[in-house]
Design a protein around this motif. Structure first.
Motif, PDB file in Angstrom:
ATOM      1  N   MET A 173       1.059  -1.306  -0.115  1.00  0.00           N
ATOM      2  CA  MET A 173       0.092   0.117   0.056  1.00  0.00           C
ATOM      3  C   MET A 173       0.829   1.267  -0.080  1.00  0.00           C
ATOM      4  N   TYR A 174       0.459   2.211  -0.708  1.00  0.00           N
ATOM      5  CA  TYR A 174       1.407   3.345  -0.765  1.00  0.00           C
ATOM      6  C   TYR A 174       0.774   4.726  -0.510  1.00  0.00           C
TER       7      TYR A 174
ATOM      8  N   ALA B 239       9.306   8.444  -0.718  1.00  0.00           N
ATOM      9  CA  ALA B 239       9.170   7.727  -1.721  1.00  0.00           C
ATOM     10  C   ALA B 239       8.689   8.115  -3.203  1.00  0.00           C
ATOM     11  N   TYR B 240       7.116   8.196  -2.686  1.00  0.00           N
ATOM     12  CA  TYR B 240       6.453   8.605  -3.969  1.00  0.00           C
ATOM     13  C   TYR B 240       6.930   9.820  -4.360  1.00  0.00           C
TER      14      TYR B 240
ATOM     15  N   ALA C 150      12.177  13.007  -9.318  1.00  0.00           N
ATOM     16  CA  ALA C 150      13.187  12.615 -10.300  1.00  0.00           C
ATOM     17  C   ALA C 150      12.428  12.472 -11.585  1.00  0.00           C
ATOM     18  N   THR C 151      11.268  12.329 -11.994  1.00  0.00           N
ATOM     19  CA  THR C 151      10.936  12.476 -13.121  1.00  0.00           C
ATOM     20  C   THR C 151      10.861  13.877 -13.767  1.00  0.00           C
ATOM     21  N   PHE C 152      10.687  14.889 -12.726  1.00  0.00           N
ATOM     22  CA  PHE C 152      10.729  16.261 -13.397  1.00  0.00           C
ATOM     23  C   PHE C 152      12.270  16.569 -13.627  1.00  0.00           C
TER      24      PHE C 152
ATOM     25  N   GLY D 174      17.046  10.825  -6.596  1.00  0.00           N
ATOM     26  CA  GLY D 174      17.156   9.596  -5.526  1.00  0.00           C
ATOM     27  C   GLY D 174      16.883  10.263  -4.160  1.00  0.00           C
ATOM     28  N   LYS D 175      16.562  11.561  -3.907  1.00  0.00           N
ATOM     29  CA  LYS D 175      16.143  12.046  -2.707  1.00  0.00           C
ATOM     30  C   LYS D 175      14.810  12.990  -2.825  1.00  0.00           C
ATOM     31  N   TYR D 176      14.266  13.147  -1.828  1.00  0.00           N
ATOM     32  CA  TYR D 176      12.956  13.905  -1.887  1.00  0.00           C
ATOM     33  C   TYR D 176      13.679  15.397  -1.052  1.00  0.00           C
TER      34      TYR D 176
END
Length: 799
Positions: free
Chosen positions: A148-149, A155-156, A162-164, A434-436
């Motif tokens: 479940m997320y 992480a999300y 990362a996609t940005f 790799g980091k928030y």
């Protein structure tokens, strides 16, 4: 003979023990190392702080049908549950709960209060989904496939950032100051997909204008007189002869005295108002397009707080509605209003707050999309299978309507931050993936590569919520975290969702995933309609027609509701009507299935070699084989309505009411009229048909099928495979003919007021039924049968 199946009827209390066993034993846990083919479902994450409504309950239950069916087909099913904890709805709920305003609350404190709200929020959604028997891989949050997320987890959010960063490096992101949709209440830019439309009452005010250098006055109607100060031009239709003489002249804006040119333009309609139109910055989308087309420098009279600014002169500081009333009063005082008319106009509103939007120029980050429309259609939309196929047009129509790139930055707090820093030398710092990152409160992880400095200003804007939501298939498949698994599992097998978010969640997901992977995001897209009340009206608290899923579960349990979800209709083709009475119809079906199983549970299954099948046994076995094939074909296209409807008819009208009535004497064989092989054939057929009914219906009715299968076979039905149809038998009569025969015999007795057990002295029956003579004679109490060729039945009742 005592039935193995205890209890006279199906009871909702049976469900909890089964639910607990599923959860305790992690029956539906996902194993990423499995060698089976993967079937992945990108389940829509509901907002965690709102209880689910009937639409959620029904559509997520149908998603569970799909997951259970695919497991039976030997797939490793990835069916995670996500909970949406990001964005504007969370902020609005926080403001409401704590009586605060985001603009008056320090950012860190506001974020803390959002988290407090989420911690205190009832997990009603989880509880309802659990009670409905949904087979998600896990009920515990984590960052592994199947867990479940939460969409606000580190992480999300890290993946969103990362996609940005990837898209930034691909040159797909740019910044620009341009006119955007703006919600004064939410105080943020909105994408076109976040705009809804509503017919709103308005006042059409006819205002007197002077033509410079002449004694002529003209009348121009408007619903936005508060924007007079921003008028850039007056236009008339090129075909309107009334105003051709004004070409090249200037009009004087009432109250403000500034001059604006008068020109012909097709935006003006001869039949609307007086035929003259003032073009302001900006009253609607037409104004926005016009100013761009004519290259006119706009004047902005409304600030981001929804109040008039210095450009509006005496209206400065007023809210929009106040300003509108004030300027009308001023115009009337100056004798500049010719007349006023009440009208209704279709206005763009914020989809969330329902506030009429304004058009304000602000610097924002944009994601390129227009240049990809053709590519996206060819390589993604046309390669994706839509259920139902007509739903494909929804996404194509939306894509064709797009006229600008996607503004992805927002001026809010509780969302994923844009991971950028700005050096005083002008360099933009983009961190490693790799980091928030939270640039508004953290220093960048590097020094400036251009000047070597460390004096930075962190970006304080966040992403549009859909920029977050649109990575859901990437997240559940391990993009950027579980590379080997992602390569094996992508594209995602299925995106199930409502048609109302095709232009947002579906479109943005297809766009973003294609930009990042150059592949389609989904193999299949399942678009559903809505759940309405029994009269076909949308459910609404104000109308008092809302059905609460919790109340349904309390009253009936999960299983009747699940039956209703399948039997009511195909939700990919039309809306479904819902009522307690309709759901109760599902309970009656369960009662019938239970009674059928309870009767059969008196007879232990026999080996195939110990029997001699009659034509009637072969007929019913052939029919269940057809039903298996029919059901699998439709299940594979995510249609559970047609198979369940046909199975219900088979169980009720064919199997229970006819076949079982004809063979029960043979199964009992208390008087020894049948051979052991004949008796065994009846018992074998009863059990085989029931087993296959249970297996076919398990995805829809997992509780009752689990209980019956466990009690009768001492096995868990969850571990069984979907049945495979077998070769059909050739029989000299059909099921409709058998039903007609039985019906005529029973009717002949009823018409004479006789019991169905009354003995028939002699009957003349069609010769095709001769192979089942013994069953007919015993079940209908016929002493003698004569055989003919026509379907004419003559019955003589004995004394």
């Amino acid at each position: 003979m005592e039935p193995k199946l205890k209890g006279n009827r199906w009871e909702k209390e049976f469900e909890e023990e089964i639910r607990q066993a599923w959860r305790k034993n992690r029956v539906f846990a996902f194993n990423p190392e499995s060698k089976k083919p993967i079937f992945s479902i990108d389940t829509p994450p509901p907002y965690v702080n709102f209880p689910i409504h009937m639409g959620h309950a029904a559509t997520y239950t149908i998603m569970d049908f799909i997951a259970r069916f695919k497991r039976m087909c030997d797939f490793s099913v990835l069916f995670p549950l996500g909970l949406d904890r990001n964005g504007l709805p969370i902020e609005v709920a926080t403001e409401k709960k704590f009586g605060i305003s985001i603009k008056d609350t320090p950012r860190e404190k506001f974020i803390w209060m959002c988290k407090k709200l989420l911690e205190e929020s009832s997990m009603e959604s989880l509880e309802s989904f659990y009670r409905l028997g949904h087979s998600y891989n896990s009920w515990n949050p984590g960052d592994k496939p199947g867990d479940m997320y939460y969409t606000d987890s580190y992480a999300y959010r890290s993946l969103t950032q990362a996609t940005f960063i990837d898209l930034w490096k691909k040159g797909m992101i740019y910044t620009d100051k341009r006119v955007n949709n703006y919600c004064p209440k939410c105080q943020t830019t909105l994408a076109d997909a976040e705009i809804a439309y509503k017919d709103l009452p308005a006042e059409f005010v006819y205002v007197k204008w002077k033509i410079k250098g002449t004694d002529e006055n003209v009348i121009i109607g408007t619903t936005r007189p508060e924007l007079l100060a921003t008028c850039g031009m007056v236009v008339y239709n090129p075909k309107d002869e009334r105003y051709r003489h004004l070409k090249g002249k200037n009009a004087i804006v009432p109250l403000y005295g500034k001059e604006v040119p008068i020109k012909p333009h097709p935006y003006a309609k001869k039949e609307t108002g007086t035929g003259l139109m003032m073009m302001c910055s900006f009253g609607d989308y037409t104004d926005v397009r016009f100013f761009r087309e004519m290259n006119i420098e706009p004047v902005f009279a409304i600030d981001t707080d929804g109040r008039m600014n210095e450009s509006s002169g005496f209206l400065k500081g007023m809210k929009i509605e106040e300003a509108r009333k004030a300027i009308i009063q001023k115009l009337e005082k100056e004798n500049l209003v010719e007349r006023k008319e009440r009208t209704v106009h279709r206005a763009p509103i914020c989809e969330r707050s329902k506030t009429p939007i304004e058009f304000i120029a602000m610097p924002e980050y944009y994601l390129k999309q227009l240049e990809l429309k053709g590519e996206l259609t060819k390589n993604v939309v046309n390669k994706t299978k839509f259920h139902a196929p007509k739903s494909k047009q929804l996404i194509l129509d939306w894509m064709n309507s797009l006229t600008m790139d996607w503004a992805i930055s927002r001026r809010r707090y509780y969302a994923t931050e844009i991971p950028l820093w700005y050096c005083k030398c002008g360099e933009i710092i983009v961190p490693k993936k790799g980091k928030y990152y939270r640039p508004w409160k953290e220093k960048p992880p590097v020094k400036c590569p251009k000047c070597g400095g460390r004096d930075f200003c962190g970006e304080d804007r966040v992403f549009d919520t859909w920029f977050d939501s649109s990575i859901s298939p990437l997240y559940i498949l391990g993009y950027g975290r579980e590379s080997r698994f992602f390569q094996k599992a992508y594209p995602c097998s299925l995106r199930p969702q409502g048609k109302e978010i095709v232009r947002t969640w579906l479109y943005y997901t297809l766009l973003r995933c294609y930009q990042l992977t150059k592949k389609q995001a989904f193999r299949n897209v399942w678009i559903h309609f809505h759940i309405l009340d029994e009269k076909g009206i949308k459910m609404s608290k104000s109308l008092g027609n809302v059905i609460d899923p919790k109340e349904v579960i309390e009253k009936f349990g999960a299983e009747p509701f699940r039956a209703w979800c399948a039997l009511e209709g195909n939700i990919t083709s039309s809306d479904l009507k819902c009522s307690f009475e309709r759901i109760e119809g599902g309970l009656k079906f369960l009662t019938k299935l239970w009674n059928v199983a309870r009767f059969i549970s008196m007879f232990e299954p026999v080996q195939e070699k110990e029997m001699a099948l009659s034509d009637m046994d072969k007929l019913i076995l052939s029919e269940i084989s057809r039903l298996i094939a029919y059901s699998k074909k439709h299940y594979e296209n995510f249609d559970f309505h047609k198979p369940s409807t046909r199975m219900k008819h088979f169980i009720w009208e064919v199997f229970a009411s006819n076949y079982m009535e004809l063979v029960k004497n043979r199964a009992y064989n208390q008087e020894g009229l049948f051979s052991k092989a004949e008796q065994n054939a009846a018992i074998y057929t009863l059990n085989k048909v029931l087993d296959n009914i249970l297996l076919v219906m398990y995805p829809i009715l997992p509780f009752i099928t689990h209980r019956i299968y466990k009690d009768m076979r001492s096995k868990d039905i969850e571990s069984e495979k979907f049945p495979v149809p077998w070769k059909l038998y050739k029989v000299g009569f059909s099921i409709p003919e058998l039903l007609e025969l039985n019906g005529k015999i029973w009717k002949s007795k009823k018409d004479k007021g006789l019991s169905l057990k009354t003995e028939i002295k002699e009957a003349v029956l069609p010769e095709k039924f001769k192979p089942i003579e013994k069953d007919l004679m015993v079940s209908h109490s016929i002493k003698s049968i004569k055989w003919g060729k026509k379907l004419i039945i003559s019955i003589e009742i004995g004394n």
